[in-house]
Write a protein that holds these residues in place. Structure first.
Motif, mmCIF file in Angstrom:
data_model
loop_
_atom_site.group_PDB
_atom_site.id
_atom_site.type_symbol
_atom_site.label_atom_id
_atom_site.label_comp_id
_atom_site.label_asym_id
_atom_site.label_seq_id
_atom_site.Cartn_x
_atom_site.Cartn_y
_atom_site.Cartn_z
ATOM 1 N N LYS A 209 12.311 -13.341 12.315
ATOM 2 C CA LYS A 209 12.157 -14.805 12.317
ATOM 3 C C LYS A 209 11.395 -15.282 11.076
ATOM 4 C CE LYS A 209 12.424 -15.518 17.268
ATOM 5 N NZ LYS A 209 11.781 -15.979 18.481
ATOM 6 N N ILE A 210 10.365 -14.528 10.673
ATOM 7 C CA ILE A 210 9.609 -14.893 9.470
ATOM 8 C C ILE A 210 10.492 -14.783 8.232
ATOM 9 C CG2 ILE A 210 7.690 -14.185 7.968
ATOM 10 C CD1 ILE A 210 6.187 -13.399 10.563
ATOM 11 N N SER B 133 5.848 -20.282 8.376
ATOM 12 C CA SER B 133 5.659 -19.494 9.597
ATOM 13 C C SER B 133 4.165 -19.387 9.862
ATOM 14 C CB SER B 133 6.218 -18.084 9.428
ATOM 15 O OG SER B 133 7.605 -18.137 9.265
ATOM 16 N N ALA C 260 12.832 -17.755 8.177
ATOM 17 C CA ALA C 260 12.100 -18.966 7.789
ATOM 18 C C ALA C 260 11.797 -18.958 6.295
ATOM 19 C CB ALA C 260 10.812 -19.086 8.600
ATOM 20 N N THR C 261 11.418 -17.806 5.758
ATOM 21 C CA THR C 261 11.125 -17.691 4.327
ATOM 22 C C THR C 261 12.378 -17.972 3.507
ATOM 23 O OG1 THR C 261 9.408 -16.055 4.806
ATOM 24 C CG2 THR C 261 10.202 -16.164 2.543
#
Length: 187
Positions: free
Chosen positions: A144-145, A155, A148-149
């Motif tokens: 997920k990080i 995050s 998002a990045t």
């Protein structure tokens, strides 16, 4: 107890063969409960008592009654860390009577089969499930990080590690809940 419905949780009888198979999953230790039975010795003697033990467990499942003597645990303090002369540096563990482990294992198998059959647990439930490591949520969070990045998003993670977590519980609430859960044993 009345017969179970098709889609309800019911306690099916255990066979002596199933009980013998479950005995192989019991970790042999020398920790004795209040019954003073050494698990290592008892496991070696199990073939001699497997039939009456099977009948006792099935009787318990049919009547809904659990033997009172198997509810009593020996509480043993286990040292965590810090000065050994401070009581707060010990963690209490309960050593159950040897034969209560068979009831526990039998119930675990039936409950786990039911939960699996009806897909009750969330896919994100990783702890205390076979085939689900607690490492898996970390991989999910990393994924997920990364996503998002890649999208130029932020995050944020908040992590808590409570030292001596049991000591942070309001024991009055815990005792009130325990008293609420106590049941009278029918005569």
């Amino acid at each position: 107890m009345p017969p179970s419905k098709v889609d309800s949780f019911g306690l099916t009888e255990i066979t002596k063969d199933e009980l013998m198979q479950l005995s192989y999953t019991i970790h042999p230790s020398h920790a004795k409960g209040v019954d003073d039975i050494d698990p290592t010795i008892a496991l070696k003697s199990l073939p001699n008592i497997i039939l009456p033990l099977t009948e006792i467990i099935n009787c318990s499942f049919k009547t809904g009654l659990f033997p009172q003597a198997l509810k009593i645990a020996k509480v043993v303090p286990i040292f965590k860390k810090g000065p050994k002369d401070e009581a707060s540096n010990y963690r209490p563990i309960s050593v159950l009577p040897f034969f209560s482990k068979f009831f526990e294992k039998t119930m675990h198998v039936r409950l786990n089969n039911y939960i699996t059959k009806f897909d009750i647990l969330f896919t994100s439930q990783h702890g205390f499930q076979s085939g689900h490591s607690t490492f898996m949520p970390l991989l999910g969070m990393q994924n997920k990080i990364s996503i998002a990045t890649d999208k130029n998003e932020y995050s944020i993670g908040i992590f808590l590690d409570l030292a001596k977590a049991f000591d942070t519980i309001d024991h009055d609430i815990l005792l009130k809940n325990y008293q609420f859960m106590e049941f009278e044993t029918p005569s």
